[in-house]
Motif scaffolding. Structure first.
Motif, PDB file in Angstrom:
ATOM      1  N   SER A   1       0.847  -1.195   0.000  1.00  0.00           N
ATOM      2  CA  SER A   1       0.000   0.000   0.000  1.00  0.00           C
ATOM      3  C   SER A   1       0.888   1.254   0.000  1.00  0.00           C
ATOM      4  CB  SER A   1      -0.970  -0.033   1.179  1.00  0.00           C
ATOM      5  OG  SER A   1      -0.321  -0.392   2.358  1.00  0.00           O
ATOM      6  N   TYR A   2       0.274   2.426   0.016  1.00  0.00           N
ATOM      7  CA  TYR A   2       1.042   3.671  -0.001  1.00  0.00           C
ATOM      8  C   TYR A   2       2.079   3.654   1.116  1.00  0.00           C
ATOM      9  CZ  TYR A   2      -1.784   6.326  -3.342  1.00  0.00           C
ATOM     10  OH  TYR A   2      -2.385   6.784  -4.463  1.00  0.00           O
ATOM     11  N   GLY A   3       3.245   4.138   0.807  1.00  0.00           N
ATOM     12  CA  GLY A   3       4.318   4.118   1.805  1.00  0.00           C
ATOM     13  C   GLY A   3       5.319   3.030   1.479  1.00  0.00           C
ATOM     14  N   LYS A   4       4.790   1.872   0.981  1.00  0.00           N
ATOM     15  CA  LYS A   4       5.648   0.783   0.500  1.00  0.00           C
ATOM     16  C   LYS A   4       6.786   0.458   1.480  1.00  0.00           C
ATOM     17  CE  LYS A   4       3.747   0.263  -3.619  1.00  0.00           C
ATOM     18  NZ  LYS A   4       3.394  -0.985  -4.210  1.00  0.00           N
ATOM     19  N   HIS A   5       8.060   0.579   0.995  1.00  0.00           N
ATOM     20  CA  HIS A   5       9.191   0.170   1.830  1.00  0.00           C
ATOM     21  C   HIS A   5       9.343   1.066   3.061  1.00  0.00           C
ATOM     22  CE1 HIS A   5      10.628   3.241  -0.827  1.00  0.00           C
ATOM     23  NE2 HIS A   5      11.797   3.307  -0.250  1.00  0.00           N
ATOM     24  N   ARG A   6       8.805   2.302   2.987  1.00  0.00           N
ATOM     25  CA  ARG A   6       8.910   3.177   4.164  1.00  0.00           C
ATOM     26  C   ARG A   6       8.041   2.641   5.301  1.00  0.00           C
ATOM     27  NH1 ARG A   6      13.600   5.112   3.259  1.00  0.00           N
ATOM     28  NH2 ARG A   6      13.752   6.315   1.342  1.00  0.00           N
ATOM     29  N   ASN A   7       6.927   1.984   4.947  1.00  0.00           N
ATOM     30  CA  ASN A   7       6.097   1.340   5.984  1.00  0.00           C
ATOM     31  C   ASN A   7       6.918   0.278   6.717  1.00  0.00           C
ATOM     32  OD1 ASN A   7       3.897   2.782   5.028  1.00  0.00           O
ATOM     33  ND2 ASN A   7       3.150   1.132   3.736  1.00  0.00           N
ATOM     34  N   ILE A   8       7.642  -0.507   5.920  1.00  0.00           N
ATOM     35  CA  ILE A   8       8.439  -1.592   6.513  1.00  0.00           C
ATOM     36  C   ILE A   8       9.584  -1.001   7.328  1.00  0.00           C
ATOM     37  CG2 ILE A   8       9.933  -3.573   5.957  1.00  0.00           C
ATOM     38  CD1 ILE A   8       7.017  -4.144   5.353  1.00  0.00           C
ATOM     39  N   GLU A   9      10.188   0.051   6.796  1.00  0.00           N
ATOM     40  CA  GLU A   9      11.317   0.671   7.493  1.00  0.00           C
ATOM     41  C   GLU A   9      10.889   1.129   8.893  1.00  0.00           C
ATOM     42  OE1 GLU A   9      12.539   4.323   5.736  1.00  0.00           O
ATOM     43  OE2 GLU A   9      14.437   4.388   6.811  1.00  0.00           O
ATOM     44  N   ILE A  10       9.741   1.817   8.958  1.00  0.00           N
ATOM     45  CA  ILE A  10       9.336   2.326  10.279  1.00  0.00           C
ATOM     46  C   ILE A  10       8.888   1.172  11.185  1.00  0.00           C
ATOM     47  CG2 ILE A  10       6.924   2.943   9.691  1.00  0.00           C
ATOM     48  CD1 ILE A  10       7.369   5.418  11.531  1.00  0.00           C
TER      49      ILE A  10
END
Ligand code: SF4
Lengths: 129, 435
Positions: free
Chosen positions: B260-269
């Motif tokens: 979903s929106y955010g992609k790898h940044r979701n996983i990073e956080i």
């Protein structure tokens, strides 16, 4: 109606896909379906079928409807399949992965025929009539 | 004869306890889930692809293996920039040959990760990963969080084999010793089976994770996060408290986070939250990898070429730039002129613009059953079913390599395995290029 499209596995989608039955009627019955909540279903006029169109308006696909409590108003779900992927947002935001979850789409009632998976390949992708 | 401890080649669970009995034209399967059982039936199914085919003037016709391999080699040798999609329902050994052909021809090599947990892998590259094997979570976890994944339907035995129900050394009562939380915009069967369901709004994973992180750091999140995510702040606080009070929190993420929106940044956080949570209790994060050997491709490509997926050999050395060198992007941008698709129904799984272009260019498909990719192909090479008809290696969802042994043979005298088919193809490609 504008909506966010969620796509994903269902157990029968998995069973039919892994069993090599993507061209079966059962697969179409399971996957060529747009899940909507009762409120949105009523607002759409209780249609048997809907046309789901991609954000850019270029691609659309007709699928049956299913009323469910599992999604909220403004959100729709189509099992992971060729029908869903016709309208999934192809931009990958520099990750390689399309927006399989949360693609903006529009949904409207339709009388169009729900194509089977092979027809989608032949007509929409290979351009045969 | 009954064969025991057969590995299931369907999802990343790589269940290793399947029992099969081959009788006259039928197969009896024990322990596999519905999805696994369906694939085992392919050994005896009537729709199995048994003959190579080519498309000539719009008509599909049966040809010999040699003709099909010749035509495939022609397509690849004449291509300026072929795409190799080395799917996950086959062994690392076959994927390795595919990677070498891509390198030899200066093509692009990718696998299911790119349309699956690619962003998860990118998030790990950004933040590092507090990971564990499936056994760690099984034996230790007293809190399981399924975030953006409907485990019951995408890896049907995860809950019973690794996650929730099994009795572990420190979770002796199985389900009764564990709290189960699901974070999902949809009320899935997994969410229904949970003790707590956070039904967040789609595309708000990043905001929810940020708010949880803020709470963990002892601060008050901005009140607008309730409206944005649809989750009340007291519920967020309760979730963080539950995590801190647990002895071991196992988080399993799915495409709901990475796609979903955010992609790898979701996983990073999420991974940064996990790191911080380890100041209070043990906590780890793992991806629920829906495709069989998708983790194997990441491991293999990383140790052979330094990058986990989306590798472009066009400049004579490996390059990795997700969004540019990845399958959907090279197809959407019409950046390749031929494709080899192995053990993955790519046409079915990618958005229309990419699928349409893939159907336009010369395509070779190696698969076991009719599907959208075989329909759109110029050459179809029948596949051998790994873990049933040949041996090899898969990597499980937790990146543990699993060697598998077959219980029957390849139905084709011409090839023993997909690895064998690819080696034959590579020899023909080399002969044409070096002629
Ligand atoms: S959970 Fe996955 S690996 Fe296990 S039997 Fe089912 S499909 Fe096969």
């Amino acid at each position: 109606m504008e909506a966010l499209l969620n796509t994903g596995s269902t157990i029968d989608e998995g069973r039919l896909a892994k069993g090599g039955n993507k061209y079966s009627e059962d697969y179409k019955t399971e996957c060529a379906v747009c899940w909507v909540c009762a409120e949105d279903f009523a607002a759409l006029g209780c249609p048997e079928k809907v046309k789901v169109t991609s954000r850019d308006g270029v691609h659309s696909v007709a699928v049956s409807t299913k009323v469910t409590e599992s999604v909220k108003s403004g959100h729709v779900f189509i099992p992971r399949s060729i029908w869903a992927n016709v309208v999934v947002e192809p931009s990958t935001f520099s990750t390689g992965s399309p927006l399989y979850k949360g693609s903006p789409v529009s949904v409207e009632p339709t009388d169009d025929v729900v194509m089977d998976a092979e027809e989608i390949v032949l007509k929409l992708y290979m351009g045969e009539e | 004869m009954v064969y025991k401890n057969i590995i299931c080649p369907v999802c990343g669970g790589s269940c290793d306890d399947v029992q099969v009995e081959l009788k006259d034209g039928t197969i009896d399967v024990q322990n596999a889930c519905k999805m696994g059982n369906a694939k085992f039936q392919e050994v005896v199914s009537s729709h199995r692809l048994l003959k190579p085919t080519i498309r000539e003037n719009g008509k599909v016709k049966d040809v010999s293996w040699d003709e099909a391999l010749e035509m495939s080699a022609d397509i690849l040798a004449n291509s300026k920039r072929p795409l190799f999609f080395l799917g996950s329902e086959t062994s690392c050994e076959a994927q390795e040959v595919g990677l070498h052909i891509a390198e030899y021809l200066g093509g692009v090599a990718d696998s299911n990760a790119t349309i699956c947990h690619g962003p998860t892998v990118m998030g790990i590259q950004e933040a590092g990963c507090v990971g564990s094997t499936a056994g760690q979570a099984k034996n230790r976890a007293d809190m399981i969080i399924y975030w953006g994944v409907n485990a019951l339907e995408s890896m049907p035995r995860h809950m019973s084999k690794y996650g929730v129900f099994p009795r572990g050394y420190w979770a002796k009562k199985g389900r009764f010793d564990r709290t189960m939380v699901t974070v999902d915009p949809r009320k899935t069967p997994t969410a229904v089976a949970s003790d707590l369901h956070l039904q967040l709004k789609p595309n708000t994973d990043y905001e929810l994770l940020s708010a949880l992180f803020t709470i963990l750091n002892g601060k008050e999140p901005h009140p607008s996060v309730e409206e944005i995510t649809g989750i009340p702040i007291p519920v967020m606080k309760q979730t963080i408290e539950m995590m801190k009070e647990s002895n071991y929190v196992g988080i399993f993420v799915g495409l709901g986070v990475s796609s979903s929106y955010g992609k790898h940044r979701n996983i990073e956080i999420a991974l940064n939250l996990v790191k911080e949570m380890n100041n209070y209790t043990k906590c780890n994060l793992g991806a629920l990898r829906g495709h069989c050997n998708v983790a194997g491709f990441n491991q293999l490509a990383s140790y052979l070429y330094g990058y986990p997926f989306g590798i472009d050999f066009g400049k004579g050395y490996p390059r990795y730039n997700p969004g540019e060198t990845t399958c959907v992007d090279v197809l959407r941008e019409k950046d390749v002129d031929a494709a080899f698709v192995m053990s993955a129904d790519l046409v079915n799984h990618i958005p229309a613009d990419a699928a349409k272009y893939l159907a336009d260019i010369p395509m070779i498909c190696l698969d076991i059953a009719p599907c959208p990719s075989t329909t759109a192909s110029d050459v179809v090479l029948p596949g051998v079913i790994d873990a049933m008809e040949c041996d090899g290696t898969f990597y499980r969802l937790d990146n543990v390599p699993v060697h598998f042994e077959p219980f029957t043979d390849s139905p084709f005298p011409e090839t023993k395995s997909n690895e064998d088919t690819l080696k034959q193809l590579f020899a023909k490609v080399k002969a044409k290029k070096e002629a």
